[in-house]
Scaffold this active site. Structure first.
Site, PDB file in Angstrom:
ATOM      1  N   ARG A 166     -27.528  -2.639  -8.291  1.00  0.00           N
ATOM      2  CA  ARG A 166     -28.330  -2.576  -9.513  1.00  0.00           C
ATOM      3  C   ARG A 166     -29.693  -3.254  -9.334  1.00  0.00           C
ATOM      4  O   ARG A 166     -30.737  -2.678  -9.644  1.00  0.00           O
ATOM      5  CB  ARG A 166     -27.568  -3.230 -10.671  1.00  0.00           C
ATOM      6  N   ASP A 186     -27.677  -0.262   3.015  1.00  0.00           N
ATOM      7  CA  ASP A 186     -26.515  -0.581   2.194  1.00  0.00           C
ATOM      8  C   ASP A 186     -25.381   0.343   2.617  1.00  0.00           C
ATOM      9  O   ASP A 186     -25.473   1.557   2.438  1.00  0.00           O
ATOM     10  CB  ASP A 186     -26.817  -0.398   0.710  1.00  0.00           C
ATOM     11  N   ALA A 246     -31.198 -13.356  -4.137  1.00  0.00           N
ATOM     12  CA  ALA A 246     -29.819 -12.881  -4.318  1.00  0.00           C
ATOM     13  C   ALA A 246     -28.841 -14.041  -4.281  1.00  0.00           C
ATOM     14  O   ALA A 246     -28.438 -14.568  -5.323  1.00  0.00           O
ATOM     15  CB  ALA A 246     -29.481 -11.843  -3.248  1.00  0.00           C
ATOM     16  N   GLU A 276     -27.251 -26.125  -3.151  1.00  0.00           N
ATOM     17  CA  GLU A 276     -28.031 -26.276  -4.373  1.00  0.00           C
ATOM     18  C   GLU A 276     -27.514 -27.466  -5.167  1.00  0.00           C
ATOM     19  O   GLU A 276     -26.294 -27.607  -5.305  1.00  0.00           O
ATOM     20  CB  GLU A 276     -27.966 -24.995  -5.212  1.00  0.00           C
ATOM     21  N   HIS A 295     -33.528 -21.434  -8.399  1.00  0.00           N
ATOM     22  CA  HIS A 295     -32.504 -20.462  -8.844  1.00  0.00           C
ATOM     23  C   HIS A 295     -32.823 -19.972 -10.270  1.00  0.00           C
ATOM     24  O   HIS A 295     -32.031 -20.116 -11.202  1.00  0.00           O
ATOM     25  CB  HIS A 295     -31.112 -21.086  -8.807  1.00  0.00           C
TER      26      HIS A 295
END
Length: 543
Positions: A166, A186, A246, A276, A295
């Site tokens: 998407r 992909d 991503a 993170e 993020h």
């Protein structure tokens, strides 16, 4: 595997569902649940450890974003928890295999922040190409150094999009609007889908060699960890620029820092990181060629509302109507397909439970065949429901649509599907076959009217019954008086006959009979019936 407890009921007999929320989510979604009859929303932020485990055992659903860690040790051993909803895309903070083993559905809201993430990736790409963060900092400090920040245009460049789902697809569309050529890699995307996006579909190595700019949009899995490492960086054009909006861990950050310092990579823009928050000691923070954001891919006001509303609606629909959407560990059914396939999910579950009680031995193989119009539909949920029915007789509440297929695999039971689109006696038909070491039996079913399930055949014998409640089945001689003898015994024990069906291949041959009864059948009654010489293979079945 622990049992899942049912939700409690109120004084009027209505089910009460408790939804625990442990991360901040937009109120618009929570209001949907609060306005739904029978739902209680309990917001308790930052729960962890034993306190979280205790709260989950008393809740039917959990709503999280990325802060709460839903690990195996906090998932309750038993309790009411049925679904975990992630208000966002990634489920890195949820132990999905552990949830599956416990029969807990895990769902996300992938569409809710698609546009936000795609736009952020393009924003990072433009900031990187035009040196915007550095120019901004310079001007704020009192400098006016235009020549220091000469950038590059997107027009005419080749963008490589790794992952054309998407978000990757939306990035590709927007990149073409800038006049870029777009390559895509992909393994799950067809050439036709890539063509619709205006993307040339090639393998990853070829993309790395040809792209001027690379944007990553792959999921984080064992296979994609360090998808871009030292070897992949060496394949790239000198002066390439990389964007990752991503998942952290797709890039080997140490290798990337080294490639930037050597001049192989001109720059990178990163929104996600292996650890993170990003540690202050990270070499990436010392490089002027690297643009970083904390993020923020899904951090728009619109996306926060979208994911909250989507996950609330999905949780409500699953708990109330068993509609599964955007599940990461169970077959999903869209609202549009549910109107057609939904009644067959209920039918398949009942048929599986019915047939396994007629079959001797442990199932070795389950075959679910789709005939007629339904054969052209997506029916993964129907197959899972059929397997759930078969296993539920032995496992009871421990099996559901979430874990039915994994449980069958664990037990060495093969599950196969088949289709036949040719028209038959019924417009749509589901056939379930169970094979054991000693016998193979099958049952046919269809949906009549809007949503009424009917069993219309057993082992090739035609019949028409509603698979519900308590049933007594047996084979019998085809001669007068047998039904009367059975009725006499049932009447003596005050067991009311709600319906009966007798079918036979031809007159005089062994018949198969099914009695629907209104009352439980005790072992004593079953023994009395079994002593009738005219009966064989008597079974008391509960569906």
């Amino acid at each position: 595997m622990p049992d899942r407890s049912p939700a409690p009921r109120d004084k009027a007999g209505r089910t009460r569902f408790r939804v625990l929320v442990t991360d901040p989510v937009a109120e618009e979604g929570l209001e949907i649940l609060r306005r739904t009859a029978g739902f209680e929303v309990d917001v308790r932020l930052k729960l962890a450890g034993p306190e979280l485990k205790k709260a989950l055992a008393a809740s039917d659903a959990l709503v999280v974003r990325s802060e709460t860690k839903v690990t195996a040790d906090v998932m309750p051993d038993g309790g009411r928890l049925k679904v975990v909803g992630r208000a966002g895309v990634g489920v890195d903070n949820v132990d999905v295999p552990a949830a599956t083993r416990r029969g807990i559905l895990v769902m996300n809201a992938p569409q809710g922040n698609t546009i936000a993430a795609a736009e952020h990736a393009l924003a990072l790409l433009m900031a990187l190409m035009r040196n915007i963060p550095a120019a901004h900092a310079s001007l704020k400090s009192g400098e006016w150094k235009r020549s220091k920040f000469v950038g590059h245009e997107l027009y005419g460049k080749v963008l490589g999009v790794v992952g054309l789902g998407r978000i990757g697809g939306e990035v590709a569309k927007r990149a073409r609007a800038f006049g870029m050529s777009v390559l895509g890699s992909d393994p799950l995307i067809t050439v036709e889908r890539a063509r619709d996006l205006g993307v040339e579909l090639i393998d990853l190595k070829a993309l790395l060699k040809r792209a001027d700019l690379i944007s990553l949009h792959a999921p984080k899995t064992t296979e994609t960890r360090h998808l871009i490492g030292a070897a992949e960086l060496k394949l790239m054009k000198p002066g390439v620029r990389i964007v990752n909006c991503a998942r952290g861990g797709l890039i080997d950050e140490a290798a990337l820092a080294d490639a930037i310092q050597r001049g192989q990579v001109a720059g990178a823009a990163l929104d996600v990181f292996e650890t993170e928050p990003l540690p202050a000691t990270s070499p990436l923070l010392k490089l002027d060629q690297v643009v970083v954001t904390p993020h923020l891919g899904a951090s728009t006001a619109e996306a926060q509302v979208n994911v909250s509303v989507v996950i609330a609606e999905q949780i409500r629909d699953y708990l109330v109507s068993k509609i599964v959407r955007n599940a990461v560990n169970a077959p999903a059914t869209s609202p549009e397909a549910m109107g057609v396939v939904g009644p067959y999910i209920a039918l398949a579950e009942r048929m599986g439970r019915f047939l396994v009680q007629l079959t001797s031995g442990v199932p070795k193989r389950i075959i679910v065949e789709y005939r007629g119009e339904i054969a052209g539909r997506k029916f993964a949920g129907v197959t899972a429901a059929a397997v759930q029915g078969v296993l539920s007789v032995a496992l009871q509440d421990r099996v559901n649509v979430v874990n039915a297929l994994p449980l069958a695999k664990e037990r060495g039971i093969a599950v196969n599907e088949g289709t036949n689109t040719e028209p038959g006696e019924f417009s749509s038909l589901v056939r379930i076959t169970i094979a054991t070491a000693t016998e193979t039996r099958y049952m046919d079913g269809t949906v009549i009217g809007k949503d009424e399930p009917h069993v219309v055949g057993v082992d090739g014998l035609h019949l028409d019954i509603l698979p519900e409640g308590v049933m007594i089945t047996f084979q019998n001689d085809d001669r007068p008086g047998i039904v009367g003898k059975v009725g006499t015994i049932l009447g003596t024990h005050h067991i009311n006959i709600a319906g009966l069906h007798v079918c036979r291949p031809t007159p005089g041959q062994r018949a198969f009979s099914i009695f629907n009864v209104d009352n439980p059948v005790s072992d004593q009654v079953a023994r009395e019936l079994s002593r009738l010489a005219e009966l064989a293979n008597l079974r008391v079945v509960t569906v």
